[in-house]
Enzyme design. Structure first.
Site: not given
Length: 458
Positions: A132, A135, A143, A190, A193-194
């Protein structure tokens, strides 16, 4: 704050390869010379041998499943101490100026490796969990997300194809899968966002001649390597826990089985609203940089588990061209914050949200439409447009707003960034409308009123 469980025995062991001791080491072709180089005695800044046998260095474990390898040194541009290396989540909070965030991730010091079990429609092999994401959490369970607008990209696949990172792309296509079929969309999400929130991958940690693609490749390559060392399916199967239509499991048994992979530490389990096992998160502190540091198992940085204590279902993957040999899973129940409903304040007696995202205690609540996000969590929309949290932390809905990914807490409350409290300057009364700020901003602004947001389906 993470309690700092760590043990050298829990670390991924690193096998050093000999690096030529002299000369200006170049393990790259001319095609990559703008951002794959290193100085005397150091391995190149990029992590992998995805570009062939040109790169040498570390592996996350002594067993290298796909032949990918990690850097043995540091960036050409930014030097980090090798001994002693700082350990994330074991720094002063907030990190003082003396902490080099190019050398240790802060504030997002707990790294989570998240895996999917997508059973219907099936994603990936029948005996493998898929990746996935990787993070950064803030050590206390909260977070950050979408941290650098200047590094938001539209297509990781296109960027990697242009860079020639074909071997890495091949492995990502095998292991990093979206249940919508849009793998590139998941990868891009991903990173945006991370990946942009990992401080050791910040653009300021790289030299002016290092291509902007370098931190992206390091992020994805590190995540893939880490994922290949964590075989959740085998860990469960070794104790007789295998997918079935009829079996029901206890959470303690699942956690105990996975501890064989996580060196005795707990993981976070994710289940659907109907109690079907769908996700596992492994938790790490990192000694050194996220892209080439030593990942050390630790305990979860807060209660994030969404599985019941008993009756957990672990369904086989259902492929579109196959029929299940037994009855299929029952349809999931209605998820909070999906469909049409009102977003209410606390128990609803204190009001609700209106279409712009403000708190209102009189009049008519706005009808909010919620949907499951393609990449996890939920998205909300009012008659004015999508809902999000502004850069200054305020809940807003409107035209041109990029929808945020919210999540739902164990008691049904709306979370943003893992935090379920919202702040206001005062309580909404009568026709007075009040703004709401997410937990982190509410704390910084020292807002005196604290509320939670819940869903009332229509």
């Amino acid at each position: 704050m993470s309690s700092g469980y760590h043990d050298e025995k829990a670390a991924f062991r690193v096998a050093e390869e000999e690096v030529p001791p002299t000369g200006y080491a170049r393990y790259y072709t001319d095609k990559y010379s703008t951002f794959f180089n290193s100085v005397k005695g150091e391995a190149p800044s990029l992590l992998r041998s995805v570009f062939g046998p040109l790169f040498r260095g570390r592996t996350p474990t002594q067993k290298t499943t796909h032949g990918f390898q990690l850097s043995n040194g540091v960036s050409t541009y930014h030097s980090c101490p090798r001994t002693p290396e700082p350990l994330s989540c074991h720094l002063p909070v907030p990190p003082p100026d003396t902490v080099d965030t190019c050398c240790v991730n802060a504030p997002g010091g707990q790294l989570l490796l998240a895996q999917f079990w997508d059973f219907a429609p099936a994603v990936g092999p029948a005996d493998k969990w898929t990746l996935h994401g990787l993070w950064p959490d803030n050590c206390d369970g909260s977070y950050e997300q979408f941290c650098d607008d200047t590094r938001v990209v539209n297509s990781i696949e296109t960027i990697f194809q242009t860079a020639g990172a074909t071997e890495l792309l091949t492995s990502m296509r095998d292991t990093w899968k979206s249940n919508s079929g849009n793998d590139d969309g998941l990868w891009t999400h991903e990173w945006n966002k991370h990946g942009t929130c990992i401080s050791t991958l910040a653009s300021t940690c790289y030299g002016p001649e290092e291509n902007a693609t370098a931190p992206m490749i390091e992020y994805f390559a590190r995540a893939v390597d880490l994922h290949t060392t964590l075989d959740t399916f085998v860990a469960l199967a070794d104790v007789g826990i295998v997918p079935s239509w009829d079996g029901r499991l206890n959470k303690t048994d699942i956690l105990e089985a996975i501890r064989s992979v996580s060196d005795g530490h707990n993981v976070t389990l994710g289940c659907t609203h109907s109690g079907v096992l769908s996700e596992v998160w492994y938790h790490f502190n990192v000694k050194g940089r996220a892209q080439d540091g030593e990942y050390i198992f630790t305990e979860p940085d807060g209660i994030k588990d969404s599985c019941p204590e008993t009756g957990i279902k672990y369904f086989p993957k259902v492929y579109r061209h196959k029929k299940p040999v037994a009855s299929p899973p029952s349809p999931p129940g209605t998820e909070p914050f999906t469909g049409k409903g009102y977003v209410i304040i606390n128990d609803g007696s204190q009001g609700c949200l209106i279409s712009g995202g403000e708190w209102y205690s009189s009049g008519t609540c706005a009808t909010i439409r919620g949907s499951v996000s393609e990449f996890g969590g939920v998205e909300l929309r009012s008659s004015r447009g999508p809902c999000s949290v502004s850069k200054r932390g305020r809940f807003v809905c409107g035209h041109g707003v990029t929808p945020a990914q919210f999540t739902v807490g164990e008691h049904g409350e709306l979370l943003y960034g893992g935090v379920g409290t919202w702040g206001a300057y005062q309580r909404a009364t009568g026709w007075l409308k009040e703004g709401l700020w997410s937990g982190e901003w509410a704390e910084q602004l020292q807002l005196p009123v604290e509320v939670k947001l819940f869903w009332r389906a229509l």
